[in-house]
Scaffold this motif. Structure first.
Motif, short mmCIF file in Angstrom:
data_model
loop_
_atom_site.label_atom_id
_atom_site.label_comp_id
_atom_site.label_asym_id
_atom_site.label_seq_id
_atom_site.Cartn_x
_atom_site.Cartn_y
_atom_site.Cartn_z
N THR A 72 18.82 -18.18 -29.91
CA THR A 72 17.54 -17.53 -29.63
C THR A 72 17.10 -16.77 -30.88
O THR A 72 17.88 -16.02 -31.45
CB THR A 72 17.68 -16.54 -28.47
OG1 THR A 72 18.43 -17.18 -27.46
CG2 THR A 72 16.33 -16.14 -27.95
N THR B 227 14.34 -14.34 -33.02
CA THR B 227 13.22 -13.40 -33.00
C THR B 227 12.50 -13.50 -34.34
O THR B 227 13.09 -13.21 -35.37
CB THR B 227 13.74 -11.96 -32.81
OG1 THR B 227 14.43 -11.88 -31.57
CG2 THR B 227 12.59 -10.97 -32.79
N LEU C 148 15.53 -13.53 -36.68
CA LEU C 148 16.80 -12.82 -36.54
C LEU C 148 17.53 -13.35 -35.32
O LEU C 148 16.92 -13.64 -34.29
CB LEU C 148 16.55 -11.32 -36.35
CG LEU C 148 15.81 -10.62 -37.49
CD1 LEU C 148 15.45 -9.19 -37.09
CD2 LEU C 148 16.66 -10.61 -38.75
N ASN D 46 21.13 -12.77 -32.77
CA ASN D 46 22.16 -11.82 -32.36
C ASN D 46 23.50 -12.54 -32.39
O ASN D 46 23.78 -13.37 -31.54
CB ASN D 46 21.82 -11.32 -30.95
CG ASN D 46 22.96 -10.54 -30.32
OD1 ASN D 46 23.95 -10.21 -30.98
ND2 ASN D 46 22.83 -10.24 -29.04
N ILE E 23 23.17 -8.22 -36.15
CA ILE E 23 21.88 -8.87 -36.34
C ILE E 23 21.91 -9.65 -37.65
O ILE E 23 22.21 -9.11 -38.70
CB ILE E 23 20.75 -7.83 -36.30
CG1 ILE E 23 20.65 -7.30 -34.86
CG2 ILE E 23 19.42 -8.45 -36.74
CD1 ILE E 23 19.69 -6.20 -34.66
N GLU F 66 6.58 -11.25 -28.35
CA GLU F 66 7.81 -10.61 -28.81
C GLU F 66 7.79 -9.14 -28.44
O GLU F 66 6.74 -8.56 -28.20
CB GLU F 66 7.94 -10.76 -30.33
CG GLU F 66 8.13 -12.18 -30.80
CD GLU F 66 9.44 -12.78 -30.32
OE1 GLU F 66 10.41 -12.02 -30.11
OE2 GLU F 66 9.50 -14.02 -30.15
N TYR G 257 8.72 -5.17 -29.49
CA TYR G 257 8.92 -4.29 -30.63
C TYR G 257 9.22 -2.90 -30.09
O TYR G 257 8.71 -2.50 -29.04
CB TYR G 257 7.68 -4.23 -31.52
CG TYR G 257 7.36 -5.56 -32.17
CD1 TYR G 257 7.91 -5.90 -33.40
CD2 TYR G 257 6.54 -6.48 -31.52
CE1 TYR G 257 7.64 -7.13 -33.97
CE2 TYR G 257 6.26 -7.72 -32.10
CZ TYR G 257 6.82 -8.04 -33.33
OH TYR G 257 6.56 -9.24 -33.90
N LYS H 233 20.10 -0.96 -35.54
CA LYS H 233 20.99 -1.74 -36.39
C LYS H 233 20.26 -2.09 -37.67
O LYS H 233 19.05 -2.24 -37.67
CB LYS H 233 21.40 -3.02 -35.67
CG LYS H 233 22.06 -2.72 -34.34
CD LYS H 233 23.00 -3.81 -33.94
CE LYS H 233 23.80 -3.36 -32.74
NZ LYS H 233 25.11 -3.96 -32.72
N ALA I 80 16.40 -3.09 -36.53
CA ALA I 80 16.27 -3.96 -35.38
C ALA I 80 17.25 -3.47 -34.32
O ALA I 80 18.12 -2.64 -34.60
CB ALA I 80 16.54 -5.40 -35.75
N THR I 81 17.08 -3.98 -33.12
CA THR I 81 17.99 -3.59 -32.06
C THR I 81 18.18 -4.79 -31.15
O THR I 81 17.45 -5.78 -31.25
CB THR I 81 17.45 -2.38 -31.28
OG1 THR I 81 18.47 -1.95 -30.38
CG2 THR I 81 16.20 -2.73 -30.48
N ILE I 82 19.16 -4.68 -30.28
CA ILE I 82 19.40 -5.77 -29.36
C ILE I 82 19.04 -5.32 -27.96
O ILE I 82 19.47 -4.27 -27.48
CB ILE I 82 20.88 -6.22 -29.44
CG1 ILE I 82 21.11 -6.83 -30.83
CG2 ILE I 82 21.18 -7.26 -28.37
CD1 ILE I 82 22.53 -7.18 -31.12
N GLY J 208 20.00 -9.60 -24.70
CA GLY J 208 20.70 -10.16 -25.84
C GLY J 208 19.79 -10.58 -26.98
O GLY J 208 20.26 -10.98 -28.03
N ARG J 209 18.48 -10.50 -26.76
CA ARG J 209 17.57 -10.89 -27.84
C ARG J 209 17.36 -9.74 -28.81
O ARG J 209 17.46 -8.58 -28.46
CB ARG J 209 16.22 -11.34 -27.26
CG ARG J 209 16.30 -12.70 -26.61
CD ARG J 209 14.93 -13.23 -26.35
NE ARG J 209 14.15 -13.29 -27.58
CZ ARG J 209 13.24 -14.23 -27.82
NH1 ARG J 209 12.99 -15.14 -26.94
NH2 ARG J 209 12.55 -14.22 -28.94
N VAL J 210 17.02 -10.11 -30.03
CA VAL J 210 16.78 -9.12 -31.06
C VAL J 210 15.34 -8.64 -30.97
O VAL J 210 14.44 -9.44 -30.72
CB VAL J 210 17.04 -9.73 -32.45
CG1 VAL J 210 16.75 -8.73 -33.55
CG2 VAL J 210 18.47 -10.23 -32.56
N ALA J 211 15.13 -7.34 -31.11
CA ALA J 211 13.76 -6.81 -31.19
C ALA J 211 13.68 -5.96 -32.45
O ALA J 211 14.63 -5.25 -32.80
CB ALA J 211 13.43 -5.98 -29.97
N LEU J 212 12.55 -6.04 -33.12
CA LEU J 212 12.36 -5.26 -34.34
C LEU J 212 11.91 -3.85 -34.01
O LEU J 212 11.19 -3.63 -33.04
CB LEU J 212 11.33 -5.95 -35.24
CG LEU J 212 11.83 -7.24 -35.90
CD1 LEU J 212 10.68 -8.14 -36.26
CD2 LEU J 212 12.67 -6.91 -37.12
#
Lengths: 156, 751
Positions: free
Chosen positions: A35, A37, A49, A51, A56, B479, B481, B567, B582-584, B588-592
């Motif tokens: 997945t 981002t 990015l 996970n 990251i 997405e 943020y 992170k 960024a963070t998770i 489980g998905r990454v977000a800025l």
């Protein structure tokens, strides 16, 4: 290129029909499609990015990084996770090949008529009996500060 | 916010400080042993010398605060010797190494005594004095090349007392290299009755003396930060896997499996909590020690200091907190020693006798910022330049080319000190050097700003690599943020009429009228490099602020507020000002994480004049007015400051109490006043299906004023005319080119 003296094993993969290899000791793992981002405004080669178990990781589209084009519509999805200067980066490739032992073969200089972007990243070639393996230097591959214009999300 | 915890330094606090001091010192001493021996092989290594020097300096400093006089005097002389060595005034030879190693061993013994008794009073003063004498002797003939037999030349019969040295520390391997070096010491081992007391103490220690207590060094375990990092990541992964399993088990009807999954759920949650807890600690832990340190130091230095501390609950990672302690203590020490002047000088300079020292911690743009501010003498760039040139830190040429601001930063260079006299507290030129090294080691930065005569602010920034911050999660282009809560002011949602009235284009740039102020708007999609899309739909604006500028960020969707773990992002993305990291997310998905100052800068609005939270009118006459429509088309205006909210009520909710109309509002009763009759106009028919009500709040009393609708908020200088003056109306004025009644609120609500 003293790094290649001791290395005989390469993790190989295909990008835009070309056969590439990265020394196994700089490859952490290989993963299927993850997945992603997207990162607006990032350099073009950055696809997004992922996970990786809580870490990251930046994923680079190697096709864009090398400025190689194919007819294939879908973007490369396989992740070759490499370590470079203390960081972990994913290289997105079309297809994963075998791990090849190249003992006895000598690394040869990159033919000078290859595209600039390819020469920038590949630091030698190995002539296998049935193919030519382009050996990628992971440190250079993940350095996108010089390569690629900012990706403005496709517009303006 | 402000607390001066003078009385807080109880016995427990002291014990804790001492325990930490011991653990730290023991570790340092082991390193010292190795360094000293290595140094003997390579006497030219300034790096090693500097490191040894810092360690001794630290022990000296702390023992000074804690009142361990023997330890302090010992390390003070040792430091002097090391200082000479570091500056190249003396050369290290085997003999000097031996003397230094003896100092290290004696320090170790003193620490053992402190650990048992909580004081170094019972330590054998003679042993200490003897080592001090040896060190002093080594210092004396600094000019003479051979300082051959320093202990022997000392008057207080060094031979007998030198003997217990090996006896005291029978289990210290460091004694072995010692035996080879200090020939004047070793050959006369004559045990004396006095020192015997120390070994007996030491021997009793592991025995029946205190069977229940473990030594400090044993009761705490230092864990590698990397290991904890790994744990945090693995737990995160475990939690996600658990979520997947829980989803799958739901539909299966396997009771056994469901039970196991629930157990897994519970255990994973607790594990996660536990692991996070092991890492996160409020900075208050460090703050708690400050009042004591400041008090003692102030007394010692003859200063009067008023300490203020803010942001106790700013959480940061344990390892960062640990690493921050030393530098912060050092900075505080510096502020007292070099910053805040003695009372008489302060009074002479026209300041209050008591200096102010304030410590503030907060999260800002994905970093922890700690500020140490004093209102002392400040740092004089000219003096800094002079000192730096004198010390050979820079050349006069270089100094001439430097800005005053750059000159001030020279205090961070190794081997620099601005103190005219070397005091016991700080100012031997290690302070700021150590501070910067330690802060940079954890990826932080430190800078100074100072105004001569007014004071100095030292700002320490530490990345939040592991810190947890609250953030608002928003959606844009499919997405998510995260916007750090620290940047958040409010959320505004505009639709229909409000949208058309509130948002205007000024020279092509959208601005929002918000309670009489203009707020620049930036569409998040534009900030992210996408096309600027003009939609007629409802507009969601997150009002954010950073570095004193405030603007509205237009976003598609608002999700919720979450605690997120910040992170770092890769080198490839470091150049992007838009993101702070960024963070998770839970799935489980990454977000800025958006960097608000960065977005402001990119959008070119970083120099917009900041809106104060309590905006003052630009000129004295200007007043923010709420312009209303009443009685079918008539305009009236109310001062905006008198209005707390705008509400709409279903007319069916209006009830009666006596002769008054009321409505239930926020667990209370809100009396209603119809504005039109109150200002002598005929009431209009209800047009919509809702009553528009302006809530006026004064002296804790609320009144709802029923109007037709709100037209606008304007800020204007009102030129009041007596025309139309009547009960409930002060007069009229021209507002937006229309004659508008100025409502006499007191008269209206006073009815």
């Amino acid at each position: 290129m003293s790094t290649t003296v001791a290395t005989h094993q390469y993790c190989t993969f295909w990008v835009a029909g070309l056969h590439f290899g990265v020394a196994v000791d700089s490859v952490q793992e290989v993963l299927r499609s993850q997945t992603m981002t997207p990162v607006p405004r990032a350099p073009e080669a950055v696809r997004g990015l992922i996970n990786l178990r809580g870490q990251i990781v930046t994923a680079l589209d190697l096709r864009r990084r090398l400025d190689l084009h194919t007819d294939a519509d879908e973007s490369p999805e396989m992740n070759v996770i490499v370590r470079s200067r203390g960081e972990v980066v994913s290289l997105l490739v079309d297809r994963i090949g075998d791990v090849i032992d190249t003992s006895g073969l000598e690394l040869q200089p990159v033919p000078s008529n290859l595209p600039v972007m390819v020469r920038e990243v590949v630091h030698g070639v190995l002539t296998l009996p049935d193919a030519i393996l382009l050996v990628v230097d992971p440190d250079r591959a993940v350095d996108v500060s010089a390569a690629g214009e900012p990706n403005n999300g496709g517009t303006s | 916010m402000v607390s001066l915890m003078e009385g807080g330094g109880g016995v427990d606090d002291d014990a804790e400080i001492i325990a930490e001091f011991l653990v730290e010192s023991h570790e340092n001493l082991d390193q010292l042993d190795r360094d000293l021996v290595a140094l003997e092989q390579d006497p030219g290594s300034r790096e090693k010398l500097a490191s040894i020097f810092r360690t001794i300096h630290t022990i000296k400093g702390t023992s000074g605060f804690l009142g361990f006089g023997h330890l302090e005097s010992l390390t003070h002389v040792g430091e002097n010797l090391l200082s000479r060595l570091r500056d190249g005034e003396m050369l290290l030879d085997a003999e000097l190494t031996g003397t230094l190693l003896r100092m290290v061993d004696t320090v170790r013994d003193l620490l053992a005594v402190i650990e048992r008794t909580g004081a170094d009073e019972t330590a054998d003063a003679v042993v200490v004095a003897e080592v001090v004498a040896a060190l002093k002797a080594a210092l004396e003939p600094a000019t003479a090349p051979s300082a051959t037999q320093p202990p022997a030349t000392q008057p207080p019969a060094p031979e007998p007392v030198s003997a217990p040295e090996p006896t005291v520390t029978p289990d210290q391997p460091s004694v072995v290299p010692l035996a080879a070096a200090p020939t004047p010491v070793a050959p006369q081992p004559v045990p004396e009755p006095t020192p015997v007391a120390v070994p007996t103490d030491a021997a009793a220690d592991p025995g029946d003396d205190e069977p229940g207590t473990r030594s400090v060094v044993d009761s705490s375990v230092r864990v590698d930060v990397n290991l904890l990092d790994n744990l945090v990541q693995l737990v995160g992964e475990l939690v996600l896997t658990r979520n997947q399993i829980l989803q799958r088990t739901d539909g299966l009807g396997d009771a056994e499996l469901v039970r196991a999954a629930q157990r897994l759920d519970l255990v994973a949650s607790e594990l996660q909590e536990g692991v996070m807890q092991t890492r996160m600690q409020p900075i208050g832990q460090v703050w708690a020690k400050m009042p004591r340190i400041v008090r003692d130091l102030a007394a010692q230095l003859g200063r009067e200091v008023h300490l203020e501390m803010e942001g106790h609950d700013t959480e940061l990672d344990r390892s960062l907190l640990e690493a921050l302690k030393g530098p912060l203590t050092h900075l505080v020490r510096n502020s007292l020693d070099h910053g805040i002047e003695p009372p008489e000088r302060r009074i002479a300079a026209g300041k209050a006798a008591a200096g102010r020292l304030s410590l503030r911690a907060r999260h800002e743009s994905g970093q922890v910022v700690v500020e140490i501010t004093d209102d002392g003498a400040g740092i004089d760039p000219v003096r800094v330049a002079e000192t730096a040139i004198a010390r050979g830190v820079i050349t006069a040429d270089q100094a001439a080319r430097m800005e005053p601001k750059e000159l001030v930063q020279l205090v961070f260079r190794p081997g620099f000190s601005t103190a005219a006299t070397v005091t016991n507290v700080s100012g031997r030129g290690v302070g700021m050097d150590v501070v910067r090294t330690n802060i940079e080691r954890i990826g932080g930065s430190v800078d100074l700003s100072s105004q001569v005569g007014l004071g100095t602010t030292c700002r320490v920034r530490i990345p939040l690599t592991l810190a947890i911050i609250p953030a608002l999660v928003v959606g844009e282009g499919g997405e998510r943020y995260a916007i750090p809560q620290a940047n958040l002011v409010e959320l505004v949602r505009l639709e229909g009429e409000d949208l058309r009235n509130g948002v205007e284009m000024l020279a092509g740039s959208p601005v929002l009228r918000l309670r009489g102020h203009l707020l620049p708007l930036v569409a998040l999609t534009t900030a992210l490099g996408g096309p600027s899309s003009a939609t007629d739909g409802p507009l969601t604006v997150v009002v954010v602020q950073a570095d004193g500028s405030r603007f509205g960020l237009c976003i598609e969707e608002v999700y919720d507020t979450q605690e997120i773990v910040v992170k770092p992002i890769g080198r490839q993305l470091k150049g992007l000002a838009t993101y702070a990291g960024a963070t998770i997310m839970g799935d489980g998905r990454v977000a800025l994480i958006l960097d608000v100052p960065g977005i402001a800068a990119t959008a070119g609005i970083d120099h917009v004049v900041a809106d104060e939270p309590e905006p003052k009118p630009v000129d004295d006459d200007a007043e923010a007015l709420l312009v209303l429509e009443v009685a079918a088309g008539r305009r009236a205006a109310l001062p905006l400051r008198a209005i707390s909210r705008l509400e709409e009520f279903d007319p069916a909710r209006v009830e009666r109490s006596g002769n008054e109309e009321v409505v239930q509002y926020r667990d209370g009763i809100l009396p209603l006043v119809r504005l039109a009759p109150a200002i002598g106009l005929r009431e209009s028919e209800l047009t919509g299906d809702q009553l528009s009500v302006v809530v006026h709040e004064a002296d804790g009393r609320r009144v709802g004023i029923i109007i037709d609708r709100v037209l606008d908020v304007v800020e204007t200088a009102v030129v009041r005319s007596e025309v139309g003056r009547r009960t409930g109306v002060l007069g009229s004025a021209i507002v937006q080119d229309r004659v508008t009644d100025l409502v006499d609120l007191e008269a209206v609500v006073g009815r």
